[in-house]
Design an enzyme around this catalytic site. Sequence first.
Site, PDB file in Angstrom:
ATOM      1  N   ASN A   7       0.856  -1.170   0.000  1.00 13.58           N
ATOM      2  CA  ASN A   7       0.000   0.000   0.000  1.00 13.58           C
ATOM      3  C   ASN A   7       0.905   1.237   0.000  1.00 13.58           C
ATOM      4  O   ASN A   7       1.513   1.570   1.014  1.00 13.58           O
ATOM      5  CB  ASN A   7      -0.855  -0.060   1.279  1.00 13.58           C
ATOM      6  CG  ASN A   7      -1.943   0.973   1.295  1.00 13.58           C
ATOM      7  OD1 ASN A   7      -1.859   1.990   0.618  1.00 13.58           O
ATOM      8  ND2 ASN A   7      -2.973   0.711   2.099  1.00 13.58           N
ATOM      9  N   LYS A  14       3.430   1.022   3.034  1.00 15.85           N
ATOM     10  CA  LYS A  14       3.049   0.008   4.016  1.00 15.85           C
ATOM     11  C   LYS A  14       2.997  -1.341   3.320  1.00 15.85           C
ATOM     12  O   LYS A  14       2.785  -1.419   2.113  1.00 15.85           O
ATOM     13  CB  LYS A  14       1.661   0.311   4.595  1.00 15.85           C
ATOM     14  CG  LYS A  14       1.618   1.589   5.406  1.00 15.85           C
ATOM     15  CD  LYS A  14       0.225   1.786   5.951  1.00 15.85           C
ATOM     16  CE  LYS A  14       0.111   3.163   6.560  1.00 15.85           C
ATOM     17  NZ  LYS A  14      -1.260   3.593   6.750  1.00 15.85           N
ATOM     18  N   ARG A  98      -2.465  -1.906  -3.661  1.00 16.72           N
ATOM     19  CA  ARG A  98      -3.527  -0.903  -3.710  1.00 16.72           C
ATOM     20  C   ARG A  98      -3.145   0.088  -4.807  1.00 16.72           C
ATOM     21  O   ARG A  98      -2.051   0.649  -4.790  1.00 16.72           O
ATOM     22  CB  ARG A  98      -3.591  -0.177  -2.368  1.00 16.72           C
ATOM     23  CG  ARG A  98      -4.589   0.935  -2.391  1.00 16.72           C
ATOM     24  CD  ARG A  98      -4.540   1.694  -1.109  1.00 16.72           C
ATOM     25  NE  ARG A  98      -5.611   2.658  -1.084  1.00 16.72           N
ATOM     26  CZ  ARG A  98      -5.811   3.474  -0.079  1.00 16.72           C
ATOM     27  NH1 ARG A  98      -5.031   3.426   0.978  1.00 16.72           N
ATOM     28  NH2 ARG A  98      -6.802   4.335  -0.111  1.00 16.72           N
ATOM     29  N   HIS A 186     -11.531   5.778  -1.998  1.00 21.54           N
ATOM     30  CA  HIS A 186     -11.734   5.034  -0.744  1.00 21.54           C
ATOM     31  C   HIS A 186     -12.590   3.786  -0.963  1.00 21.54           C
ATOM     32  O   HIS A 186     -13.205   3.278  -0.029  1.00 21.54           O
ATOM     33  CB  HIS A 186     -12.436   5.894   0.329  1.00 21.54           C
ATOM     34  CG  HIS A 186     -11.597   6.980   0.890  1.00 21.54           C
ATOM     35  ND1 HIS A 186     -12.129   8.202   1.274  1.00 21.54           N
ATOM     36  CD2 HIS A 186     -10.274   7.052   1.154  1.00 21.54           C
ATOM     37  CE1 HIS A 186     -11.165   8.964   1.740  1.00 21.54           C
ATOM     38  NE2 HIS A 186     -10.020   8.301   1.675  1.00 21.54           N
ATOM     39  N   LEU A 215     -13.916   8.734   7.378  1.00 20.93           N
ATOM     40  CA  LEU A 215     -13.406  10.026   7.843  1.00 20.93           C
ATOM     41  C   LEU A 215     -11.994   9.828   8.389  1.00 20.93           C
ATOM     42  O   LEU A 215     -11.806   9.481   9.561  1.00 20.93           O
ATOM     43  CB  LEU A 215     -14.332  10.593   8.935  1.00 20.93           C
ATOM     44  CG  LEU A 215     -15.834  10.662   8.594  1.00 20.93           C
ATOM     45  CD1 LEU A 215     -16.648  11.127   9.793  1.00 20.93           C
ATOM     46  CD2 LEU A 215     -16.078  11.586   7.404  1.00 20.93           C
ATOM     47  N   ASN A 217      -7.683  11.200   7.173  1.00 19.17           N
ATOM     48  CA  ASN A 217      -7.104  12.458   6.677  1.00 19.17           C
ATOM     49  C   ASN A 217      -7.899  12.909   5.464  1.00 19.17           C
ATOM     50  O   ASN A 217      -8.244  14.064   5.317  1.00 19.17           O
ATOM     51  CB  ASN A 217      -5.632  12.262   6.318  1.00 19.17           C
ATOM     52  CG  ASN A 217      -4.787  12.180   7.568  1.00 19.17           C
ATOM     53  OD1 ASN A 217      -4.918  13.007   8.469  1.00 19.17           O
ATOM     54  ND2 ASN A 217      -3.935  11.170   7.638  1.00 19.17           N
ATOM     55  N   ARG A 247      -7.435  19.096   2.943  1.00 18.62           N
ATOM     56  CA  ARG A 247      -8.076  19.357   1.642  1.00 18.62           C
ATOM     57  C   ARG A 247      -9.369  20.121   1.865  1.00 18.62           C
ATOM     58  O   ARG A 247     -10.080  19.861   2.834  1.00 18.62           O
ATOM     59  CB  ARG A 247      -8.393  18.045   0.918  1.00 18.62           C
ATOM     60  CG  ARG A 247      -7.214  17.435   0.231  1.00 18.62           C
ATOM     61  CD  ARG A 247      -7.555  16.086  -0.367  1.00 18.62           C
ATOM     62  NE  ARG A 247      -6.770  15.057   0.275  1.00 18.62           N
ATOM     63  CZ  ARG A 247      -7.032  13.753   0.214  1.00 18.62           C
ATOM     64  NH1 ARG A 247      -8.076  13.314  -0.442  1.00 18.62           N
ATOM     65  NH2 ARG A 247      -6.256  12.902   0.823  1.00 18.62           N
ATOM     66  N   MET A 290      -7.573  15.916  13.805  1.00 20.67           N
ATOM     67  CA  MET A 290      -8.771  16.206  14.600  1.00 20.67           C
ATOM     68  C   MET A 290      -8.485  16.224  16.096  1.00 20.67           C
ATOM     69  O   MET A 290      -9.117  16.969  16.852  1.00 20.67           O
ATOM     70  CB  MET A 290      -9.853  15.184  14.249  1.00 20.67           C
ATOM     71  CG  MET A 290     -11.206  15.475  14.796  1.00 20.67           C
ATOM     72  SD  MET A 290     -11.837  17.081  14.246  1.00 20.67           S
ATOM     73  CE  MET A 290     -12.762  16.634  12.792  1.00 20.67           C
ATOM     74  N   GLY A 337      -9.787   7.007  10.858  1.00 14.85           N
ATOM     75  CA  GLY A 337      -9.278   7.670  12.072  1.00 14.85           C
ATOM     76  C   GLY A 337     -10.294   8.494  12.839  1.00 14.85           C
ATOM     77  O   GLY A 337     -10.513   8.264  14.036  1.00 14.85           O
ATOM     78  N   VAL A 338     -10.948   9.437  12.174  1.00 14.78           N
ATOM     79  CA  VAL A 338     -11.922  10.288  12.856  1.00 14.78           C
ATOM     80  C   VAL A 338     -13.218   9.509  13.098  1.00 14.78           C
ATOM     81  O   VAL A 338     -13.775   9.536  14.208  1.00 14.78           O
ATOM     82  CB  VAL A 338     -12.209  11.570  12.034  1.00 14.78           C
ATOM     83  CG1 VAL A 338     -13.273  12.418  12.700  1.00 14.78           C
ATOM     84  CG2 VAL A 338     -10.929  12.369  11.814  1.00 14.78           C
ATOM     85  N   ASN A 341     -12.815   7.113  15.958  1.00 19.34           N
ATOM     86  CA  ASN A 341     -12.320   7.589  17.258  1.00 19.34           C
ATOM     87  C   ASN A 341     -12.937   8.862  17.804  1.00 19.34           C
ATOM     88  O   ASN A 341     -12.582   9.277  18.904  1.00 19.34           O
ATOM     89  CB  ASN A 341     -10.800   7.803  17.175  1.00 19.34           C
ATOM     90  CG  ASN A 341     -10.062   6.517  16.920  1.00 19.34           C
ATOM     91  OD1 ASN A 341     -10.121   5.609  17.733  1.00 19.34           O
ATOM     92  ND2 ASN A 341      -9.400   6.422  15.777  1.00 19.34           N
ATOM     93  N   GLU A 390      -8.427  -2.163   5.113  1.00 22.02           N
ATOM     94  CA  GLU A 390      -8.197  -2.113   3.662  1.00 22.02           C
ATOM     95  C   GLU A 390      -7.221  -3.200   3.208  1.00 22.02           C
ATOM     96  O   GLU A 390      -7.411  -3.812   2.150  1.00 22.02           O
ATOM     97  CB  GLU A 390      -7.680  -0.724   3.262  1.00 22.02           C
ATOM     98  CG  GLU A 390      -8.789   0.313   3.343  1.00 22.02           C
ATOM     99  CD  GLU A 390      -8.273   1.729   3.441  1.00 22.02           C
ATOM    100  OE1 GLU A 390      -7.535   2.024   4.415  1.00 22.02           O
ATOM    101  OE2 GLU A 390      -8.595   2.543   2.576  1.00 22.02           O
TER     102      GLU A 390
HETATM  103  P1  ADP Z   1      -5.676   8.101   6.451  1.00 20.52           P
HETATM  104  O1  ADP Z   1      -6.833   8.762   5.786  1.00 20.52           O
HETATM  105  O2  ADP Z   1      -4.355   8.767   6.146  1.00 20.52           O
HETATM  106  O3  ADP Z   1      -5.640   6.592   6.322  1.00 20.52           O
HETATM  107  P2  ADP Z   1      -6.536   7.678   9.184  1.00 20.52           P
HETATM  108  O4  ADP Z   1      -7.727   6.911   8.806  1.00 20.52           O
HETATM  109  O5  ADP Z   1      -5.478   7.006   9.978  1.00 20.52           O
HETATM  110  O6  ADP Z   1      -5.869   8.425   7.970  1.00 20.52           O
HETATM  111  O7  ADP Z   1      -7.047   8.949   9.997  1.00 20.52           O
HETATM  112  C1  ADP Z   1      -6.136   9.888  10.476  1.00 20.52           C
HETATM  113  C2  ADP Z   1      -6.875  10.932  11.256  1.00 20.52           C
HETATM  114  O8  ADP Z   1      -7.672  10.314  12.268  1.00 20.52           O
HETATM  115  C3  ADP Z   1      -5.919  11.815  12.045  1.00 20.52           C
HETATM  116  O9  ADP Z   1      -5.477  12.889  11.269  1.00 20.52           O
HETATM  117  C4  ADP Z   1      -6.777  12.286  13.176  1.00 20.52           C
HETATM  118  O10 ADP Z   1      -7.388  13.500  12.793  1.00 20.52           O
HETATM  119  C5  ADP Z   1      -7.866  11.253  13.302  1.00 20.52           C
HETATM  120  N1  ADP Z   1      -7.839  10.584  14.616  1.00 20.52           N
HETATM  121  C6  ADP Z   1      -7.077   9.546  15.008  1.00 20.52           C
HETATM  122  N2  ADP Z   1      -7.330   9.247  16.310  1.00 20.52           N
HETATM  123  C7  ADP Z   1      -8.265  10.132  16.734  1.00 20.52           C
HETATM  124  C8  ADP Z   1      -8.941  10.355  17.968  1.00 20.52           C
HETATM  125  N3  ADP Z   1      -8.695   9.603  19.042  1.00 20.52           N
HETATM  126  N4  ADP Z   1      -9.856  11.356  18.026  1.00 20.52           N
HETATM  127  C9  ADP Z   1     -10.110  12.115  16.941  1.00 20.52           C
HETATM  128  N5  ADP Z   1      -9.505  11.953  15.762  1.00 20.52           N
HETATM  129  C10 ADP Z   1      -8.602  10.989  15.652  1.00 20.52           C
END
Ligand code: ADP
Length: 405
Positions: A7, A14, A98, A186, A215, A217, A247, A290, A337-338, A341, A390
């Site tokens: 990836n 990765k 990927r 995505h 949600l 980056n 973005r 975030m 990520g968002v 979490n 993924e």
């Molecule tokens: P990518 O799109 O690069 O694969 P990720 O899915 O890993 O990214 O998401 C990264 C984003 O997730 C980080 O920039 C951050 O904003 C958000 N994130 C990660 N952990 C938390 C958390 N505990 N609370 C809020 N946002 C989080």
Amino acid sequence: MKILVLNAGSSSQKSCLYELNDVLPDRPLQPLWEAQIDWTHQQGIAELKVKTAKGDRLEEEFTSDSRKAAISRMLETLWRGKTQIINDLKEIDIVGHRVVHGGQDYQQSTLISPDVKEAIARLSLFAPVHNPANLEGIEALEKILPNVPQVAVFDTAFHAQLPPAAFVYPGPYEWLENGIRRYGFHGISHQYCARRAAQLLNRDLTDLRLISCHLGNGCSLAAIRGGVSVDTTMGFTPVEGLMMGSRSGSIDPGIIIHLLRRSDLTSEKLDNILNRNSGLKGISGVSSDMRQIGDAIAQGNERAQLALDIYIHRLRAGIGAMLASLGGLDALIFTAGVGENSPVVRGAACEAFGFIGLKLDGEKNQHSPVDEDIATVDSAARVLVIHTQEDWEIARECWKLYSHL
Ligand code: ADP
């Protein structure tokens, strides 16, 4: 059967290795080995991190500007040193890559041939950062494992069945003839989450109307009916749609005309503004992350608050648009990520849909749910938090193709 997944990101690489047998498991397996190279911290220095399922770890830095050389070093850790888990790279049966952009021609995962490589190179015009990196990974593996089949798993493929009304831009018709249309991205994550949602709900995917909110980056939504993407927020490029980490998401194209008329903007500068200095980062001036936006809000930072408010406003608007495309909803999915979490983002997004009977269980939302339904029993639709996988989805695609070789 051993499947190696690669990836490639703009400044990262990765990889992981899965071992599967004749029956495809319905839940993701843990990889035997995972590795990541990061070039972001120091110019010309690659930081390599490796871990294995047995718990062995390795971290090292080495001088390298070349992705191919770095991949070669990374794969050495599979068969040598303290993270060794195989005796020989020849044990690998198939490699899955990927690939961000598959254009109109590649609507499913495909065995890599000279024609497929040529198409990935041609589509670099549409994905100038990612497709060349993907191609370098493919060429590196062709050298290292010349006789092993390689598969391209496209991020655009899941959206291949969008209806024309959803994928044609209302510009001049020639745009469409020149490939300027919505592709959506995505897709690997949306596809995994849709199938996982059906499993969690114990329903048939073909009966479900889902909205998947990826949600991270980058951020995008997909409206999925019967397992098929019927609408999505990202478009010709991954800049369209929701507000993201750095973005802008959708903006009035008139702004660009205005800026071009009034300044010495080049395409490079514009790219930099819209892709790297907008979104949460551009508005807050704090960060694209975030977590840091949340910290800044807690300290009374008004621009960080504004950034979050815009993010939520646009997320709600996007969910509304996907709802209209689906004409109903069985489950809303949060992932990446968002999405996985942030209870604040999930809570605020769902609150706007209380009028259709969507109700979050506040406590479940707070307690780091993983692959869990966080809606109340009487909610009109389910709300799922799904940990996106993924790499597993890519391994699955390889397994399916390998079984037909
Ligand atoms: P990518 O799109 O690069 O694969 P990720 O899915 O890993 O990214 O998401 C990264 C984003 O997730 C980080 O920039 C951050 O904003 C958000 N994130 C990660 N952990 C938390 C958390 N505990 N609370 C809020 N946002 C989080």
